[in-house]
Write a protein that holds these residues in place. Structure first.
Motif, PDB file in Angstrom:
ATOM      1  N   LYS A  41       0.805  -1.219   0.000  1.00 50.24           N
ATOM      2  CA  LYS A  41       0.000   0.000   0.000  1.00 50.24           C
ATOM      3  C   LYS A  41       0.843   1.276   0.000  1.00 50.24           C
ATOM      4  O   LYS A  41       0.300   2.380  -0.050  1.00 50.24           O
ATOM      5  CB  LYS A  41      -0.938   0.005   1.210  1.00 50.24           C
ATOM      6  CG  LYS A  41      -1.887  -1.189   1.248  1.00 50.24           C
ATOM      7  CD  LYS A  41      -2.848  -1.139   2.414  1.00 50.24           C
ATOM      8  CE  LYS A  41      -3.997  -0.207   2.164  1.00 50.24           C
ATOM      9  NZ  LYS A  41      -5.055  -0.312   3.189  1.00 50.24           N
ATOM     10  N   ALA A  42       2.156   1.130   0.036  1.00 53.63           N
ATOM     11  CA  ALA A  42       3.032   2.289   0.205  1.00 53.63           C
ATOM     12  C   ALA A  42       2.888   3.316  -0.912  1.00 53.63           C
ATOM     13  O   ALA A  42       2.941   4.528  -0.666  1.00 53.63           O
ATOM     14  CB  ALA A  42       4.486   1.827   0.304  1.00 53.63           C
ATOM     15  N   GLU A  43       2.681   2.858  -2.140  1.00 51.20           N
ATOM     16  CA  GLU A  43       2.611   3.788  -3.267  1.00 51.20           C
ATOM     17  C   GLU A  43       1.387   4.701  -3.198  1.00 51.20           C
ATOM     18  O   GLU A  43       1.302   5.677  -3.940  1.00 51.20           O
ATOM     19  CB  GLU A  43       2.635   3.022  -4.590  1.00 51.20           C
ATOM     20  CG  GLU A  43       3.991   2.393  -4.876  1.00 51.20           C
ATOM     21  CD  GLU A  43       4.065   1.742  -6.249  1.00 51.20           C
ATOM     22  OE1 GLU A  43       3.014   1.611  -6.900  1.00 51.20           O
ATOM     23  OE2 GLU A  43       5.177   1.383  -6.659  1.00 51.20           O
ATOM     24  N   GLN A  44       0.471   4.418  -2.309  1.00 49.05           N
ATOM     25  CA  GLN A  44      -0.684   5.306  -2.123  1.00 49.05           C
ATOM     26  C   GLN A  44      -0.301   6.582  -1.372  1.00 49.05           C
ATOM     27  O   GLN A  44      -1.008   7.586  -1.455  1.00 49.05           O
ATOM     28  CB  GLN A  44      -1.789   4.577  -1.351  1.00 49.05           C
ATOM     29  CG  GLN A  44      -2.354   3.363  -2.065  1.00 49.05           C
ATOM     30  CD  GLN A  44      -3.363   2.606  -1.212  1.00 49.05           C
ATOM     31  OE1 GLN A  44      -3.826   3.097  -0.188  1.00 49.05           O
ATOM     32  NE2 GLN A  44      -3.694   1.395  -1.632  1.00 49.05           N
ATOM     33  N   VAL A  45       0.815   6.531  -0.633  1.00 50.99           N
ATOM     34  CA  VAL A  45       1.157   7.666   0.230  1.00 50.99           C
ATOM     35  C   VAL A  45       2.552   8.239   0.012  1.00 50.99           C
ATOM     36  O   VAL A  45       2.798   9.405   0.318  1.00 50.99           O
ATOM     37  CB  VAL A  45       0.988   7.279   1.722  1.00 50.99           C
ATOM     38  CG1 VAL A  45      -0.479   7.130   2.086  1.00 50.99           C
ATOM     39  CG2 VAL A  45       1.743   5.995   2.059  1.00 50.99           C
ATOM     40  N   VAL A  46       3.477   7.443  -0.515  1.00 49.61           N
ATOM     41  CA  VAL A  46       4.856   7.916  -0.683  1.00 49.61           C
ATOM     42  C   VAL A  46       5.427   7.476  -2.028  1.00 49.61           C
ATOM     43  O   VAL A  46       4.925   6.543  -2.666  1.00 49.61           O
ATOM     44  CB  VAL A  46       5.783   7.396   0.451  1.00 49.61           C
ATOM     45  CG1 VAL A  46       5.493   8.097   1.769  1.00 49.61           C
ATOM     46  CG2 VAL A  46       5.683   5.880   0.616  1.00 49.61           C
ATOM     47  N   GLU A  47       6.518   8.169  -2.440  1.00 52.62           N
ATOM     48  CA  GLU A  47       7.253   7.784  -3.645  1.00 52.62           C
ATOM     49  C   GLU A  47       8.158   6.611  -3.269  1.00 52.62           C
ATOM     50  O   GLU A  47       8.950   6.707  -2.338  1.00 52.62           O
ATOM     51  CB  GLU A  47       8.085   8.956  -4.160  1.00 52.62           C
ATOM     52  CG  GLU A  47       7.279  10.212  -4.479  1.00 52.62           C
ATOM     53  CD  GLU A  47       6.387  10.052  -5.696  1.00 52.62           C
ATOM     54  OE1 GLU A  47       6.620   9.109  -6.483  1.00 52.62           O
ATOM     55  OE2 GLU A  47       5.454  10.860  -5.859  1.00 52.62           O
ATOM     56  N   VAL A  48       8.039   5.523  -4.012  1.00 51.51           N
ATOM     57  CA  VAL A  48       8.744   4.290  -3.649  1.00 51.51           C
ATOM     58  C   VAL A  48       9.762   3.921  -4.722  1.00 51.51           C
ATOM     59  O   VAL A  48       9.427   3.868  -5.909  1.00 51.51           O
ATOM     60  CB  VAL A  48       7.742   3.130  -3.465  1.00 51.51           C
ATOM     61  CG1 VAL A  48       8.471   1.873  -3.033  1.00 51.51           C
ATOM     62  CG2 VAL A  48       6.678   3.495  -2.437  1.00 51.51           C
ATOM     63  N   ASP A  49      11.002   3.673  -4.310  1.00 47.31           N
ATOM     64  CA  ASP A  49      12.021   3.196  -5.245  1.00 47.31           C
ATOM     65  C   ASP A  49      12.466   1.794  -4.838  1.00 47.31           C
ATOM     66  O   ASP A  49      11.966   1.213  -3.866  1.00 47.31           O
ATOM     67  CB  ASP A  49      13.207   4.161  -5.318  1.00 47.31           C
ATOM     68  CG  ASP A  49      13.899   4.369  -3.974  1.00 47.31           C
ATOM     69  OD1 ASP A  49      13.608   3.612  -3.015  1.00 47.31           O
ATOM     70  OD2 ASP A  49      14.727   5.290  -3.870  1.00 47.31           O
ATOM     71  N   ARG A  50      13.416   1.240  -5.579  1.00 38.50           N
ATOM     72  CA  ARG A  50      13.833  -0.148  -5.329  1.00 38.50           C
ATOM     73  C   ARG A  50      14.396  -0.377  -3.924  1.00 38.50           C
ATOM     74  O   ARG A  50      14.004  -1.333  -3.254  1.00 38.50           O
ATOM     75  CB  ARG A  50      14.847  -0.596  -6.386  1.00 38.50           C
ATOM     76  CG  ARG A  50      15.222  -2.081  -6.279  1.00 38.50           C
ATOM     77  CD  ARG A  50      16.176  -2.479  -7.390  1.00 38.50           C
ATOM     78  NE  ARG A  50      15.541  -2.356  -8.683  1.00 38.50           N
ATOM     79  CZ  ARG A  50      14.762  -3.295  -9.222  1.00 38.50           C
ATOM     80  NH1 ARG A  50      14.506  -4.402  -8.550  1.00 38.50           N
ATOM     81  NH2 ARG A  50      14.242  -3.111 -10.417  1.00 38.50           N
TER      82      ARG A  50
END
Length: 211
Positions: free
Chosen positions: A69-78
């Motif tokens: 669910k992280a991409e709903q709230v923050v920019e996520v990289d590898r």
């Protein structure tokens, strides 16, 4: 205010969802320290949480999330995904907030704190459809590590306190910055660089922490 105190059990998840959805501010136990939490989509609840905590300096709130669910709230990289694949784990990640995250949560900052320190929080995140935001249940520099302290500090200010006994670690998670080129440990908490390196081989210490 009559604060309700209940013992932790997994069957509480629907009740917690209902209370947060209604705009309440509650205290949840975690393996690190107890946390003040609110519905991140409810500006009034988030504002009330900030008033209850009475921050001494401007800062964003933390967001409880997990890999799915992280991409709903923050920019996520590898690298961030690598770390989150080991959740639940007692680290706090500094990450770039999505523009859709409420200003009440970010408080004008580009970054927020991201964490998922234990299994109950991990399961709770997956069941609740809105972001759970919060901060440590601390008062005058003392962190609540059990329900008794949570009641002492905030018992007349929050709607619900969930009693999970003594926090397993009794201190905040290790803080790691994921907004820089290489994930960097900013402050030590429950785990060390030696604990983290097998999970995230590229992690480094800032120069002032190197021996």
């Amino acid at each position: 205010m009559n604060t309700q105190v209940v013992k932790l059990n997994r069957n509480l998840i629907p009740k917690i969802e209902s209370r947060l959805k209604a705009g309440e501010v509650i205290i949840l136990p975690t393996d690190t320290v107890y946390a003040l939490v609110a519905n991140g989509n409810d500006t009034e609840a988030v504002t009330r949480l900030r008033q209850i905590k009475a921050f001494t300096s401007p800062q964003p709130l933390g967001v409880f999330t997990r890999k799915e669910k992280a991409e709903q709230v923050v920019e996520v990289d590898r690298p961030a995904l690598e770390m989150m694949s080991h959740f639940p784990y007692p680290v706090t990640m500094i990450m770039r907030a999505k523009s859709t995250l409420s200003e009440a949560v970010t408080n004008g900052f580009q970054n927020v704190f991201v964490t998922c320190p234990d299994r109950f929080i991990y399961d709770l995140i997956m069941e609740i459809p809105f972001p759970i935001v919060g901060t440590s249940a601390a008062f005058a520099g003392i962190q609540a590590t059990n329900a008794e302290l949570a009641v002492k500090f905030f018992g007349n200010k929050v709607d619900l306190i969930v009693d999970g006994g003594e926090s397993k670690h009794g201190r905040s998670g290790t803080l790691v910055d994921f907004t820089v080129e290489v994930p960097t440990i900013m402050t030590y908490g429950t785990v060390s660089v030696d604990d983290l390196r097998p999970l995230l081989p590229q992690i480094v210490l800032p120069s002032h922490m190197m021996k």
